[in-house]
Design a protein around this motif. Structure first.
Motif, PDB file in Angstrom:
ATOM      1  N   GLY A  68       0.825  -1.207   0.000  1.00 58.19           N
ATOM      2  CA  GLY A  68       0.000   0.000   0.000  1.00 58.19           C
ATOM      3  C   GLY A  68       0.856   1.251   0.000  1.00 58.19           C
ATOM      4  O   GLY A  68       0.630   2.182  -0.776  1.00 58.19           O
ATOM      5  N   ALA A  69       1.877   1.232   0.856  1.00 58.92           N
ATOM      6  CA  ALA A  69       2.750   2.393   0.967  1.00 58.92           C
ATOM      7  C   ALA A  69       3.473   2.657  -0.347  1.00 58.92           C
ATOM      8  O   ALA A  69       3.593   3.797  -0.801  1.00 58.92           O
ATOM      9  CB  ALA A  69       3.754   2.173   2.093  1.00 58.92           C
ATOM     10  N   VAL A  70       3.944   1.591  -0.978  1.00 62.95           N
ATOM     11  CA  VAL A  70       4.674   1.746  -2.238  1.00 62.95           C
ATOM     12  C   VAL A  70       3.753   2.332  -3.316  1.00 62.95           C
ATOM     13  O   VAL A  70       4.155   3.185  -4.099  1.00 62.95           O
ATOM     14  CB  VAL A  70       5.261   0.387  -2.685  1.00 62.95           C
ATOM     15  N   LEU A  71       2.494   1.895  -3.310  1.00 66.58           N
ATOM     16  CA  LEU A  71       1.558   2.428  -4.303  1.00 66.58           C
ATOM     17  C   LEU A  71       1.347   3.928  -4.116  1.00 66.58           C
ATOM     18  O   LEU A  71       1.067   4.642  -5.078  1.00 66.58           O
ATOM     19  CB  LEU A  71       0.214   1.679  -4.218  1.00 66.58           C
ATOM     20  N   SER A  72       1.521   4.388  -2.866  1.00 68.39           N
ATOM     21  CA  SER A  72       1.309   5.817  -2.624  1.00 68.39           C
ATOM     22  C   SER A  72       2.371   6.659  -3.323  1.00 68.39           C
ATOM     23  O   SER A  72       2.176   7.853  -3.546  1.00 68.39           O
ATOM     24  CB  SER A  72       1.325   6.111  -1.128  1.00 68.39           C
ATOM     25  N   PHE A  73       3.501   6.058  -3.676  1.00 66.60           N
ATOM     26  CA  PHE A  73       4.539   6.814  -4.375  1.00 66.60           C
ATOM     27  C   PHE A  73       4.088   7.197  -5.783  1.00 66.60           C
ATOM     28  O   PHE A  73       4.705   8.018  -6.437  1.00 66.60           O
ATOM     29  CB  PHE A  73       5.847   6.007  -4.441  1.00 66.60           C
ATOM     30  N   TYR A  74       3.008   6.571  -6.234  1.00 69.21           N
ATOM     31  CA  TYR A  74       2.483   6.904  -7.556  1.00 69.21           C
ATOM     32  C   TYR A  74       1.543   8.114  -7.516  1.00 69.21           C
ATOM     33  O   TYR A  74       1.151   8.629  -8.535  1.00 69.21           O
ATOM     34  CB  TYR A  74       1.714   5.705  -8.145  1.00 69.21           C
ATOM     35  N   THR A  75       1.125   8.500  -6.297  1.00 71.61           N
ATOM     36  CA  THR A  75       0.116   9.556  -6.210  1.00 71.61           C
ATOM     37  C   THR A  75       0.738  10.940  -6.304  1.00 71.61           C
ATOM     38  O   THR A  75       0.021  11.931  -6.325  1.00 71.61           O
ATOM     39  CB  THR A  75      -0.661   9.469  -4.886  1.00 71.61           C
ATOM     40  N   GLY A  76       2.043  11.003  -6.320  1.00 68.03           N
ATOM     41  CA  GLY A  76       2.664  12.317  -6.421  1.00 68.03           C
ATOM     42  C   GLY A  76       3.164  12.794  -5.071  1.00 68.03           C
ATOM     43  O   GLY A  76       2.605  12.451  -4.031  1.00 68.03           O
ATOM     44  N   TYR A  77       4.231  13.569  -5.126  1.00 65.46           N
ATOM     45  CA  TYR A  77       4.959  13.936  -3.927  1.00 65.46           C
ATOM     46  C   TYR A  77       4.137  14.821  -2.999  1.00 65.46           C
ATOM     47  O   TYR A  77       4.218  14.697  -1.783  1.00 65.46           O
ATOM     48  CB  TYR A  77       6.248  14.658  -4.336  1.00 65.46           C
ATOM     49  N   GLU A  78       3.271  15.682  -3.600  1.00 65.65           N
ATOM     50  CA  GLU A  78       2.619  16.723  -2.798  1.00 65.65           C
ATOM     51  C   GLU A  78       1.694  16.132  -1.740  1.00 65.65           C
ATOM     52  O   GLU A  78       1.662  16.595  -0.605  1.00 65.65           O
ATOM     53  CB  GLU A  78       1.807  17.672  -3.697  1.00 65.65           C
ATOM     54  N   ILE A  79       0.946  15.109  -2.143  1.00 60.26           N
ATOM     55  CA  ILE A  79      -0.053  14.592  -1.199  1.00 60.26           C
ATOM     56  C   ILE A  79       0.416  13.303  -0.521  1.00 60.26           C
ATOM     57  O   ILE A  79      -0.324  12.652   0.192  1.00 60.26           O
ATOM     58  CB  ILE A  79      -1.401  14.323  -1.907  1.00 60.26           C
ATOM     59  N   GLN A  80       1.688  12.995  -0.709  1.00 57.41           N
ATOM     60  CA  GLN A  80       2.146  11.706  -0.228  1.00 57.41           C
ATOM     61  C   GLN A  80       2.140  11.590   1.299  1.00 57.41           C
ATOM     62  O   GLN A  80       1.948  10.504   1.837  1.00 57.41           O
ATOM     63  CB  GLN A  80       3.552  11.454  -0.748  1.00 57.41           C
ATOM     64  N   ALA A  81       2.305  12.716   1.972  1.00 63.20           N
ATOM     65  CA  ALA A  81       2.289  12.701   3.439  1.00 63.20           C
ATOM     66  C   ALA A  81       0.967  12.120   3.939  1.00 63.20           C
ATOM     67  O   ALA A  81       0.914  11.480   4.983  1.00 63.20           O
ATOM     68  CB  ALA A  81       2.509  14.102   3.977  1.00 63.20           C
ATOM     69  N   VAL A  82      -0.084  12.352   3.179  1.00 59.08           N
ATOM     70  CA  VAL A  82      -1.405  11.841   3.564  1.00 59.08           C
ATOM     71  C   VAL A  82      -1.609  10.439   3.008  1.00 59.08           C
ATOM     72  O   VAL A  82      -2.073   9.538   3.706  1.00 59.08           O
ATOM     73  CB  VAL A  82      -2.518  12.781   3.036  1.00 59.08           C
ATOM     74  N   THR A  83      -1.238  10.260   1.744  1.00 56.39           N
ATOM     75  CA  THR A  83      -1.578   8.996   1.089  1.00 56.39           C
ATOM     76  C   THR A  83      -0.736   7.836   1.600  1.00 56.39           C
ATOM     77  O   THR A  83      -1.222   6.712   1.669  1.00 56.39           O
ATOM     78  CB  THR A  83      -1.416   9.100  -0.438  1.00 56.39           C
ATOM     79  N   LEU A  84       0.514   8.096   1.983  1.00 60.40           N
ATOM     80  CA  LEU A  84       1.370   6.974   2.381  1.00 60.40           C
ATOM     81  C   LEU A  84       0.801   6.200   3.573  1.00 60.40           C
ATOM     82  O   LEU A  84       0.526   5.005   3.451  1.00 60.40           O
ATOM     83  CB  LEU A  84       2.796   7.463   2.652  1.00 60.40           C
ATOM     84  N   PRO A  85       0.559   6.872   4.721  1.00 62.02           N
ATOM     85  CA  PRO A  85      -0.019   6.089   5.833  1.00 62.02           C
ATOM     86  C   PRO A  85      -1.396   5.537   5.498  1.00 62.02           C
ATOM     87  O   PRO A  85      -1.736   4.420   5.890  1.00 62.02           O
ATOM     88  CB  PRO A  85      -0.097   7.100   6.979  1.00 62.02           C
ATOM     89  N   LEU A  86      -2.170   6.321   4.748  1.00 63.16           N
ATOM     90  CA  LEU A  86      -3.520   5.888   4.403  1.00 63.16           C
ATOM     91  C   LEU A  86      -3.463   4.603   3.565  1.00 63.16           C
ATOM     92  O   LEU A  86      -4.162   3.620   3.841  1.00 63.16           O
ATOM     93  CB  LEU A  86      -4.229   7.000   3.623  1.00 63.16           C
ATOM     94  N   PHE A  87      -2.598   4.615   2.557  1.00 63.98           N
ATOM     95  CA  PHE A  87      -2.479   3.452   1.686  1.00 63.98           C
ATOM     96  C   PHE A  87      -1.913   2.258   2.462  1.00 63.98           C
ATOM     97  O   PHE A  87      -2.325   1.118   2.267  1.00 63.98           O
ATOM     98  CB  PHE A  87      -1.573   3.776   0.483  1.00 63.98           C
ATOM     99  N   ALA A  88      -0.946   2.541   3.335  1.00 63.43           N
ATOM    100  CA  ALA A  88      -0.334   1.447   4.107  1.00 63.43           C
ATOM    101  C   ALA A  88      -1.378   0.784   5.000  1.00 63.43           C
ATOM    102  O   ALA A  88      -1.469  -0.446   5.077  1.00 63.43           O
ATOM    103  CB  ALA A  88       0.825   1.974   4.943  1.00 63.43           C
ATOM    104  N   LEU A  89      -2.178   1.615   5.667  1.00 65.72           N
ATOM    105  CA  LEU A  89      -3.212   1.061   6.541  1.00 65.72           C
ATOM    106  C   LEU A  89      -4.259   0.315   5.722  1.00 65.72           C
ATOM    107  O   LEU A  89      -4.772  -0.717   6.157  1.00 65.72           O
ATOM    108  CB  LEU A  89      -3.870   2.178   7.362  1.00 65.72           C
ATOM    109  N   THR A  90      -4.559   0.840   4.536  1.00 66.52           N
ATOM    110  CA  THR A  90      -5.508   0.138   3.661  1.00 66.52           C
ATOM    111  C   THR A  90      -4.940  -1.230   3.273  1.00 66.52           C
ATOM    112  O   THR A  90      -5.666  -2.234   3.249  1.00 66.52           O
ATOM    113  CB  THR A  90      -5.787   0.972   2.401  1.00 66.52           C
TER     114      THR A  90
END
Lengths: 243, 320
Positions: free
Chosen positions: B89-111
């Protein structure tokens, strides 16, 4: 009263009906694969039958709250596995898990169970250092610590030498006299003949005979179930099976 | 309170303040004032130390619980496949772009962690069988691993690639209060679930049949375990990447000082895990290494693998 009514578990048990009275010792006997362990587990509420019911004092086991069932029926499985190298006292203490009693009460029950199995000198020893017989006694002490109304034990005597077998059976008989229902799976027919009040003979999942040992273990049934020509020798209470 | 708990609490009480002083900039409380000392302590080192305590305690307790649940001293929270799924999940968040990654990384990891938990429950849940459960976990781990490799190989640009690889190694560097706020409540919930499961884990020492006869319901225990490990490992990966071996090693350190019941190892393992991660992170920070600091995940794997090997050899001797 522990009752099984039309107990059926596919390929294991077929329409087994029996009534076990508290304050007596019941032996379940039969050749390998007869369904003895399955029946014991079903009586303990661990095997849900596909048809039929097990009731405890008139109440279906399936309706009892798990903790309540655990407090009333103590069950000792055949494979006496213990995962960690616990001390005897810690192992016996696990028998108190279904109870929500104080630490002092638990310690007292554990102490009594240890004393009942004559394990005091070994109480602090680790399981890995015990002999097979000592271990079997410790495992049974765990069941006693629960202070159950019923003790259901799967071959508790198998690992014991003759002297400890006798001591244990005396202890179980004493418990029965105090009102506990005792149900044992045993292989030794002489043991069942001499020490049980009630014997259940199973073969291929079917109930072949039940009743007082003289009847259920008559030479006729021994020949039918075990395919052995055998004779009972000696007097009541001290009988031996001669082949 | 038992003796190991008191000893570990005392060790933590001593180590925590000392660890705050160590780093690239050493802070000597009795020496001349260091510029920006307050900022370094409050914004960099304190959250980092707290994160080490949170993650370490979670992983330590989770390891003890897993070993109790599987009745196997070689078990590890990683066996459930939740960490690799969270990493995916966390790795996939690297595809969402750097700007919102602070939010998407933990969110994706928990998902990812939640997905693994749901999948585990779906596959093995109804039966509550332990062997099936472990195999399901291994399957999820290898699937998540393969998908992570795929994600890396399709990485949008070399920069993202290096980000992903570095992140996967696991570290507490540059983590702040944001991560503490995320990991603390989730880990705490996980620890509570483990605490609820503790008596059942003790009963399980006698085997599944005896445990059920003592009132344990396997399906309920399984649900508690999935929930607890998912929360602890999922939030750990979400804030720090992959940190292995803590859950495997720590229970072995503390078990000899307890009566060996799984429930008796939970709290000491949590404390020892916290201490281990705190000290390890501190060492990573101060080790002179060219090109930055040693990654915590690597350091623990380097220490953990030989430990695991030694454990295997010891078990082999015992079995022989």
């Amino acid at each position: 009263m522990l009752e099984a009514l039309g107990l059926t578990i596919p390929h294991r048990l077929h329409e087994v009906t029996t009534q076990l009275r508290a304050g007596t010792v019941t032996a379940i006997v039969g050749p390998n694969g007869a369904g003895k362990s399955t029946m014991l587990a079903a009586l303990a509420g661990l095997h849900a039958p596909t048809t039929g019911t097990v009731t405890l004092d008139g109440q279906p086991l399936a309706q009892l709250v798990r903790q309540e069932r655990a407090r009333r029926i103590g069950y000792l499985p055949q494979a006496g596995e213990v995962a960690w190298n616990l001390s005897v006292r810690t192992l016996v203490g696990l028998g108190r898990l279904p109870h929500r009693t104080s630490a002092a009460e638990n310690a007292e029950a554990v102490k009594q169970a240890i004393a009942a199995m004559q394990l005091e000198p070994l109480a602090e020893r680790a399981l890995a250092t015990l002999s097979g017989g000592e271990r079997a006694r410790a495992l049974l002490a765990r069941v006693l610590a629960t202070e159950p109304h019923w003790i259901l034990a799967d071959e508790p005597l198998a690992a014991l030498d003759l002297a400890h077998q006798q001591a244990l059976i005396r202890r179980l008989r004493a418990l029965a006299q105090e009102g506990t229902g005792v149900v044992l799976v045993v292989h030794d027919l002489a043991l069942a003949m001499n020490h049980a009040d009630h014997v259940i003979v199973l073969d291929s999942g079917k109930l072949i005979a039940q009743g007082p040992p003289q009847e259920a273990l008559s030479e006729h049934f021994v020949a039918q179930v075990w395919n052995l020509k055998a004779r009972w020798l000696g007097e009541t209470g001290h009988r031996a099976l001669a082949l | 309170m038992t003796r190991p708990v008191i000893v570990l609490l005392a060790a933590l009480a001593i180590t925590l303040p000392l660890s705050l002083l160590a780093g690239q900039v050493w802070i000597d409380p009795f020496g001349p004032p260091v510029p920006n000392a307050t900022a370094i302590l409050m914004e960099l080192r304190l959250p980092r130390a707290l994160l080490a305590l949170i993650l370490g305690s979670g992983l330590g307790a989770a390891g003890a619980a897993m070993q109790g649940y599987l009745r196997n001293p070689l078990a590890d929270p990683g066996l459930f496949g939740i960490a690799p799924a969270a990493a995916l999940g966390a790795v996939l968040s690297f595809y969402t772009g750097y700007e919102i990654q602070a939010v998407t990384l933990p969110l994706f990891a928990l998902t990812g962690a939640a997905g693994a938990m749901a999948l585990l429950a779906l596959i093995a849940g109804r039966s509550g069988g332990i062997a099936l459960f472990t195999l399901a976990g291994m399957m999820i781990a290898s699937l998540a691993g393969a998908l992570t490799s795929l994600a890396i190989s399709l990485s949008p640009n070399p920069f993202a690639l290096s980000e992903i690889v570095t992140w996967l190694m696991g570290a507490l560097a540059d983590r702040g209060w944001h991560e503490v706020r995320l990991a603390a409540p989730l880990t705490l919930l996980g620890l509570l679930a483990l605490w609820r499961a503790a008596p059942a884990l003790d009963a399980l020492a006698l085997g599944e049949a005896a445990a059920r006869s003592l009132g344990v319901e396997p399906a309920r225990l399984l649900a508690l375990m999935i929930l607890a490990i998912g929360l602890i490992v999922g939030s750990g990966v979400a804030v720090a990447g992959m940190i292995g071996f803590v859950g495997l090693m720590v229970p072995h350190f503390v078990r000899p000082f307890t009566d060996q019941r799984p429930s008796a190892t939970l709290l000491p393992s949590a404390l020892a895990g916290a201490l281990l991660l705190l000290v390890a992170d501190c060492l990573c920070r101060i080790l002179p290494l060219q090109g930055g600091e040693l990654r915590l995940g690597i350091a623990l794997s380097l220490a953990g693998a030989p430990f695991f090997l030694r454990l295997l050899l010891k078990l082999r001797r015992e079995l022989a």
